[in-house]
Design a protein around this motif. Structure first.
Motif, PDB file in Angstrom:
ATOM      1  N   ASP A 209       0.823  -1.211   0.000  1.00  0.00           N
ATOM      2  CA  ASP A 209       0.000   0.000   0.000  1.00  0.00           C
ATOM      3  C   ASP A 209       0.858   1.263   0.000  1.00  0.00           C
ATOM      4  N   ALA A 210       2.068   1.166   0.526  1.00  0.00           N
ATOM      5  CA  ALA A 210       2.979   2.317   0.544  1.00  0.00           C
ATOM      6  C   ALA A 210       4.412   1.818   0.427  1.00  0.00           C
ATOM      7  N   ILE A 211       5.264   2.667  -0.087  1.00  0.00           N
ATOM      8  CA  ILE A 211       6.687   2.360  -0.237  1.00  0.00           C
ATOM      9  C   ILE A 211       7.475   3.446   0.484  1.00  0.00           C
ATOM     10  N   THR A 212       8.449   3.019   1.261  1.00  0.00           N
ATOM     11  CA  THR A 212       9.380   3.995   1.826  1.00  0.00           C
ATOM     12  C   THR A 212      10.790   3.583   1.460  1.00  0.00           C
ATOM     13  N   THR A 213      11.668   4.547   1.495  1.00  0.00           N
ATOM     14  CA  THR A 213      13.088   4.256   1.434  1.00  0.00           C
ATOM     15  C   THR A 213      13.788   5.138   2.449  1.00  0.00           C
ATOM     16  N   VAL A 214      15.103   4.981   2.575  1.00  0.00           N
ATOM     17  CA  VAL A 214      15.768   5.387   3.801  1.00  0.00           C
ATOM     18  C   VAL A 214      16.399   6.776   3.770  1.00  0.00           C
ATOM     19  N   SER A 215      16.078   7.560   2.740  1.00  0.00           N
ATOM     20  CA  SER A 215      16.464   8.974   2.735  1.00  0.00           C
ATOM     21  C   SER A 215      15.676   9.680   1.642  1.00  0.00           C
ATOM     22  N   PRO A 216      15.411  10.963   1.800  1.00  0.00           N
ATOM     23  CA  PRO A 216      14.681  11.700   0.760  1.00  0.00           C
ATOM     24  C   PRO A 216      15.409  11.730  -0.582  1.00  0.00           C
ATOM     25  N   THR A 217      16.725  11.918  -0.559  1.00  0.00           N
ATOM     26  CA  THR A 217      17.464  11.963  -1.816  1.00  0.00           C
ATOM     27  C   THR A 217      17.423  10.619  -2.523  1.00  0.00           C
ATOM     28  N   TYR A 218      17.564   9.527  -1.789  1.00  0.00           N
ATOM     29  CA  TYR A 218      17.510   8.200  -2.405  1.00  0.00           C
ATOM     30  C   TYR A 218      16.131   7.930  -3.006  1.00  0.00           C
ATOM     31  N   ALA A 219      15.078   8.433  -2.366  1.00  0.00           N
ATOM     32  CA  ALA A 219      13.734   8.275  -2.925  1.00  0.00           C
ATOM     33  C   ALA A 219      13.653   8.920  -4.302  1.00  0.00           C
ATOM     34  N   ARG A 220      14.242  10.095  -4.455  1.00  0.00           N
ATOM     35  CA  ARG A 220      14.246  10.755  -5.765  1.00  0.00           C
ATOM     36  C   ARG A 220      15.139  10.005  -6.743  1.00  0.00           C
TER      37      ARG A 220
END
Length: 487
Positions: A209-220
């Motif tokens: 239902d949701a995805i996270t990753t471990v830093s804002p820059t890595y998400a981009r």
């Protein structure tokens, strides 16, 4: 709010990398903000020993024809659910690879079982406790959101998956679908199929239902071909469900004022203790006792991802600048041999300890002047956070969480008294050499260096802010209004 973590490792119980540190620390921080977390973890050898009982063991349905059970217990400040399946997990050593250095051939069964049991627990199988949210960590738990989404029981639990490192995806042959009880209808581009194979991580990315990753820059970064490792299209399509939440560290386990593994405790107001740790580290590793030499450390897997081939090329320049290098880690055989050869060729100036030694890693953070992390990509990174906490200034590539946590000592940041380390880009030999030069020049200016150390040690590196962000995400997933208390 009740949350089930599903993970393949958890510090201090079983650790191969940063995933374990996160899974071991985040539940405690979430508990402080009212979230009840249980961690489902394989019962690797020894993990049942010393487990404080927390309820009766629960038999599961057979796993690949073998009996298994879930054992609730408490250990290391965590509420655990240990999946006791000896034929799958009763193997000493590394949890993923055998003595031959190759992945266990039945890893699809091992971590498919972990995911399946996680989905089974979400259906209320644990007496008196049913999770509102299932939180899967990395590919090893990637099938859990798929099992939840494809389940006929349609459990009320929602799911989230965290990508700790997209380079590891859990890819297995198509024929494993039958063993994993995955429907043929899901073996499509919009499902868990990835270039003709079953993708555990892709399954999580598609069905959670949701995805996270471990830093804002890595998400981009993950939405780009350069960093997405072939999954950038899937992640870009789900951009609206993607959040980058920065990792933190356990402030009790990593505290220079009380760390039992360092020579002398110290804090921001008494940095002379750090100098004594430097002398102790130099003695321990056989480096020349020289307070004036900038001592750089590396605590890392030895891989190209970590940019350590660039560090080898830059090593003559580091030594020419009067620096010393202390390295702790293991990984690529060629890199291990090359660093060991560099230590033999430069006695007293380069020290290499192959393998992993947790107490030594603490002493290196306390005793080194700077920590080197020249990664080509780095989802978050924890060693730079340890460095900040210990006043060991990070020298890092501008990528992922490294970019989010280290304030570069450029002219503007130095004038504004906010610099905490050194960033460089692109990840090239010339850029790394320039960063080493800037670090050595700053080290020679004792007033500047001390100021940077104190600011680094003041920088927030704990879990408080990030735990609150995860708690808010869980509430959103569970359907509660923002700020509401969910029982």
């Amino acid at each position: 709010m009740r949350v089930l973590f599903i993970a393949s490792e958890c510090a201090p119980l079983i650790k191969t990398g940063g995933l374990a540190d996160v899974v071991g620390a985040l539940p405690k921080a979430l508990g402080a903000v009212g979230t009840d977390v249980r961690v489902l973890l394989p019962a690797y050898p020894g993990l049942l020993d010393g487990l404080e009982a927390d309820g009766e063991a629960i038999p599961t349905r057979p796993l690949f024809g073998r009996r298994a059970r879930v054992v609730p217990g408490r250990r290391a400040g965590l509420r655990l659910l240990l999946l006791d399946a000896p034929r799958l997990f009763g193997r000493p050593g590394n949890p993923y690879v055998g003595k031959n250095g190759k992945d266990w051939p039945d890893n699809h069964k091992r971590f498919g079982a972990l995911s399946a049991v996680g989905a089974w627990l979400a259906d209320g199988k644990l007496p008196g406790w049913r999770p509102d949210v299932v939180h899967a960590h990395d590919w090893q738990a990637g099938l859990a959101p798929a099992y939840l989404a494809l389940s006929k029981s349609k459990t009320a639990s929602r799911s989230v998956i965290t990508v700790h490192n997209i380079a590891f995806q859990g890819l297995f042959p198509r024929k494993t679908m039958a063993e994993l009880k995955l429907p043929a209808s899901g073996f499509v581009q919009s499902g868990f199929e990835f270039y003709g194979e079953v993708g555990f991580l892709k399954a999580g990315l598609v069905y959670a239902d949701a995805i996270t990753t471990v830093s804002p820059t890595y998400a981009r970064e993950l939405t780009t071909p350069e960093y997405g490792m072939g999954l950038e299209g899937v992640i870009a399509q789900r951009r609206g469900s993607l959040t980058g939440i920065l990792n933190g560290i356990d402030l009790d386990a990593w505290n220079p004022a009380s760390d039992p593994d360092i020579a002398v405790p110290y804090d921001r107001s008494q940095l002379q203790g750090k100098s004594k740790n430097k002398a102790a580290l130099q003695r321990r590793l056989g480096l020349t006792a020289d307070a004036r030499a900038p001592l750089f450390c590396v605590v890392s897997r030895l891989t190209r991802q970590k940019g350590l081939d660039l560090l080898l090329d830059a090593l003559p320049h580091l030594l020419w600048r009067g620096g010393q290098l202390a390295l702790l880690g293991s990984g690529d055989a060629d890199l291990e041999k090359s660093f060991a050869a560099a230590a033999r060729a430069n006695p007293g100036r380069v020290a290499v300890s192959l393998g992993y030694d947790e107490p030594l890693s603490h002493l290196m953070q306390a005793g080194a002047d700077a920590i080197l992390i020249p990664s080509r990509f780095e989802p978050c990174g924890l060693t730079q956070l340890y460095g900040l906490r210990y006043g060991t200034l990070p020298v890092v590539a501008h990528t992922g969480g490294l970019a989010d946590t280290v304030i570069d000592a450029n002219d503007a940041a130095i004038k504004a008294n906010c610099a905490t380390g050194f960033q460089f880009a692109p990840t090239t030999l010339s850029a790394l050499r320039d960063a080493l030069d800037r670090a050595c020049d700053a080290f020679a200016d004792k007033r500047l260096w001390r100021g940077m150390q104190r600011r680094a040690m003041k920088h927030p590196v704990g879990w408080d802010v990030s735990a609150a962000a995860y708690a808010a995400l869980y509430q959103q997933l569970a359907g509660a209004p923002a700020g509401a208390v969910v029982p």
